[in-house]
Design an enzyme around this catalytic site. Structure first.
Site, PDB file in Angstrom:
ATOM      1  N   ASN A 212       0.855  -1.194   0.000  1.00 14.01           N
ATOM      2  CA  ASN A 212       0.000   0.000   0.000  1.00 14.01           C
ATOM      3  C   ASN A 212       0.883   1.234   0.000  1.00 14.01           C
ATOM      4  O   ASN A 212       2.096   1.140   0.198  1.00 14.01           O
ATOM      5  CB  ASN A 212      -0.959  -0.039   1.203  1.00 14.01           C
ATOM      6  CG  ASN A 212      -0.203  -0.033   2.524  1.00 14.01           C
ATOM      7  OD1 ASN A 212       0.479   0.928   2.852  1.00 14.01           O
ATOM      8  ND2 ASN A 212      -0.301  -1.122   3.272  1.00 14.01           N
ATOM      9  N   PHE A 324      -4.419   3.167  14.648  1.00 13.45           N
ATOM     10  CA  PHE A 324      -4.810   4.142  13.636  1.00 13.45           C
ATOM     11  C   PHE A 324      -5.849   3.488  12.738  1.00 13.45           C
ATOM     12  O   PHE A 324      -5.622   2.383  12.244  1.00 13.45           O
ATOM     13  CB  PHE A 324      -3.594   4.575  12.801  1.00 13.45           C
ATOM     14  CG  PHE A 324      -2.808   5.680  13.445  1.00 13.45           C
ATOM     15  CD1 PHE A 324      -2.045   5.440  14.572  1.00 13.45           C
ATOM     16  CD2 PHE A 324      -2.848   6.978  12.929  1.00 13.45           C
ATOM     17  CE1 PHE A 324      -1.326   6.458  15.187  1.00 13.45           C
ATOM     18  CE2 PHE A 324      -2.137   8.001  13.535  1.00 13.45           C
ATOM     19  CZ  PHE A 324      -1.372   7.749  14.665  1.00 13.45           C
ATOM     20  N   LYS A 342     -10.955  -4.299  18.960  1.00 13.15           N
ATOM     21  CA  LYS A 342      -9.545  -4.714  18.901  1.00 13.15           C
ATOM     22  C   LYS A 342      -8.835  -4.576  20.241  1.00 13.15           C
ATOM     23  O   LYS A 342      -7.687  -4.961  20.377  1.00 13.15           O
ATOM     24  CB  LYS A 342      -8.806  -3.875  17.858  1.00 13.15           C
ATOM     25  CG  LYS A 342      -9.164  -4.208  16.421  1.00 13.15           C
ATOM     26  CD  LYS A 342      -8.167  -3.493  15.544  1.00 13.15           C
ATOM     27  CE  LYS A 342      -8.272  -3.881  14.105  1.00 13.15           C
ATOM     28  NZ  LYS A 342      -6.953  -3.975  13.496  1.00 13.15           N
TER      29      LYS A 342
HETATM   30  O1  C5P Z   1      -8.773  -2.941  11.052  1.00 11.13           O
HETATM   31  P1  C5P Z   1      -7.810  -1.936  10.566  1.00 11.13           P
HETATM   32  O2  C5P Z   1      -6.761  -2.514   9.679  1.00 11.13           O
HETATM   33  O3  C5P Z   1      -8.420  -0.738   9.958  1.00 11.13           O
HETATM   34  O4  C5P Z   1      -7.110  -1.423  11.899  1.00 11.13           O
HETATM   35  C1  C5P Z   1      -6.123  -0.488  11.862  1.00 11.13           C
HETATM   36  C2  C5P Z   1      -5.200  -0.625  13.035  1.00 11.13           C
HETATM   37  O5  C5P Z   1      -4.847  -1.978  13.254  1.00 11.13           O
HETATM   38  C3  C5P Z   1      -3.878   0.070  12.761  1.00 11.13           C
HETATM   39  O6  C5P Z   1      -3.395   0.604  13.968  1.00 11.13           O
HETATM   40  C4  C5P Z   1      -3.007  -1.045  12.221  1.00 11.13           C
HETATM   41  O7  C5P Z   1      -1.634  -0.760  12.447  1.00 11.13           O
HETATM   42  C5  C5P Z   1      -3.488  -2.246  13.001  1.00 11.13           C
HETATM   43  N1  C5P Z   1      -3.391  -3.503  12.245  1.00 11.13           N
HETATM   44  C6  C5P Z   1      -2.651  -4.549  12.752  1.00 11.13           C
HETATM   45  N2  C5P Z   1      -2.558  -5.724  12.051  1.00 11.13           N
HETATM   46  C7  C5P Z   1      -3.212  -5.882  10.886  1.00 11.13           C
HETATM   47  C8  C5P Z   1      -3.988  -4.827  10.363  1.00 11.13           C
HETATM   48  C9  C5P Z   1      -4.057  -3.645  11.066  1.00 11.13           C
HETATM   49  O8  C5P Z   1      -2.059  -4.418  13.813  1.00 11.13           O
HETATM   50  N3  C5P Z   1      -3.103  -7.014  10.237  1.00 11.13           N
END
Ligand code: C5P
Length: 398
Positions: A212, A324, A342
């Site tokens: 990304n 974030f 989360k």
């Molecule tokens: O669910 P989403 O991806 O939008 O959540 C965002 C948050 O979760 C961010 O802080 C990102 O760094 C973390 N994240 C994570 N592991 C993932 C995806 C997102 O820790 N596989």
């Protein structure tokens, strides 16, 4: 002193420029300090005006440049300059000026201002390596440091005299960082933080990957700012063009799984985890070795990557977690849901659809939310957003 203790923004810096060849870098240093929001007033020694003209420094600072102790004896600039400045930065600092500061000689405007100044002093020595290593200079520096003066040590390299050695003035970036740090309240002292930044890469074979457009700027700004606020910081970063901030432990990773491992390993004893990384949500289910023949690929099966934040959030004994939530346009409810589900303590809703906000920009438009509520902010620099997030974190411990 009107010190706000939030870095260089709105601060008054008194920059002493002394007679080293490195003084030619002073106008760039002035510009860099101004870029961080400081107003800069320059005091030059006579010798420095051989290397850089007062006019260049006047133009760079937009302020009058002060030189002589007796230019305006009635106005007593040595007192007003000392009284009205938040920080005294001397860069480049010669052996002569350091010697005068250490021994109390006040025979020119700069050394007299030093005697009259009561705030934080930062010096960036620049000289030949023999002079820098001389026991007299080292003893003077040690004495100044014992009084609270901070040194931004010179670097090794080729010197103006043609010799190699330690004596080159530190980079402008390091000097600005030290100046900003000197003006920042140490509200995270004693805290250990793990910060993630940047994108992840999920390879399907040796050369192709899913990723990304995250630049890492938000996470790097948080790591830099947290260090300036006194925290011990580990930055776990996916691929980014940025240089790791000084004074921060750095771990470079590529995939979400590598990031997970680095985060879990770094969390030992950590007080907070700040997940600013744009962790990829999917990865190719199979990773082939070598480069796959393109005619053999019809479709790519993907699987979910580990959710690092949620995994840490489920732990019984866990650090404070800041996440974030990058969302396209106004979807605060989804961010709120992530905060709840989360196990995060603070969620920073990040509008990636707003002009100037999100991936690859220098600015961000955020809403910072916790269980108690949400606060919306206008478009701000990522550095300012980093400050807000870290202040919110520090307030949890205050
Ligand atoms: O669910 P989403 O991806 O939008 O959540 C965002 C948050 O979760 C961010 O802080 C990102 O760094 C973390 N994240 C994570 N592991 C993932 C995806 C997102 O820790 N596989």
């Amino acid at each position: 002193m009107k010190q706000k203790k939030k870095g260089l923004k709105n601060s008054a810096v008194l920059l002493g420029v002394t007679g080293s060849v490195a003084s030619y870098k002073a106008p760039d240093l002035v510009k860099a300090l101004k870029q961080e929001g400081a107003s800069v007033t320059v005091v030059m020694t006579d010798a420095s005006s051989r290397f850089v003209t007062p006019l260049s420094l006047e133009i760079a600072s937009g302020n009058r440049v002060y030189r002589g102790l007796f230019d305006e004896p009635v106005a007593a600039p040595h007192i007003s300059l000392a009284r009205d400045s938040d920080l005294m930065l001397v860069a480049p600092a010669t052996a002569n000026s350091i010697g005068k500061f250490a021994s109390g000689v006040a025979d020119d405007l700069l050394s007299t201002v030093y005697m009259a100044f009561r705030g934080k002093v930062v010096v960036a020595p620049a000289m030949n390596w023999r002079m820098y290593e001389h026991p007299t200079l080292q003893k003077n520096l040690e004495y100044l440091k014992s009084l609270g003066v901070e040194e931004v040590p010179p670097e090794e390299g080729r010197l103006a005299c043609g010799e190699e050695g330690r004596g080159r003035m530190a980079t402008i970036e390091r000097i600005v960082d030290a100046a900003s740090s000197a003006l920042t309240e140490k509200s995270l002292a004693g805290r250990k933080l793990v910060v993630t930044a940047g994108p992840t890469r999920e390879y399907m074979d040796a050369v192709r990957f899913m990723s990304n457009p995250s630049s890492g700027r938000m996470g790097y700004a948080i790591a830099r700012r947290a260090r300036r606020m006194g925290a011990e910081v580990t930055l776990v970063s996916g691929p980014s063009e940025l240089s790791p901030p000084g004074g921060v432990a750095f771990k470079a990773v590529e995939s979400a799984e590598e990031m997970r491992e680095a985060v879990l390993e770094s969390l030992k004893g950590a007080h907070a985890l700040i997940m600013a990384a744009a962790v990829g949500d999917f990865r190719p289910a199979v990773k082939a070795g070598g480069k796959t023949e393109k005619s053999k690929v019809v479709s790519i099966k993907v699987e979910r990557t580990p959710d690092i934040l949620a995994e840490v959030g489920r732990r019984k004994r866990r650090p404070v977690i800041v996440g974030f939530a990058a969302e396209a346009g106004g979807n605060l409810e989804r961010a709120r849901k992530k905060l709840r589900e989360k196990g995060a303590d603070i969620m920073v809703y990040n509008d990636i659809a707003a002009e100037g906000s999100g991936f690859g920009t220098d600015t961000n438009k955020v809403v910072i939310m916790d269980k108690g509520g949400a606060e919306e902010y206008p478009l701000l620099s990522k550095d300012e957003v980093a400050g807000l997030v870290l202040e919110r974190l520090a307030s949890l411990w205050a």
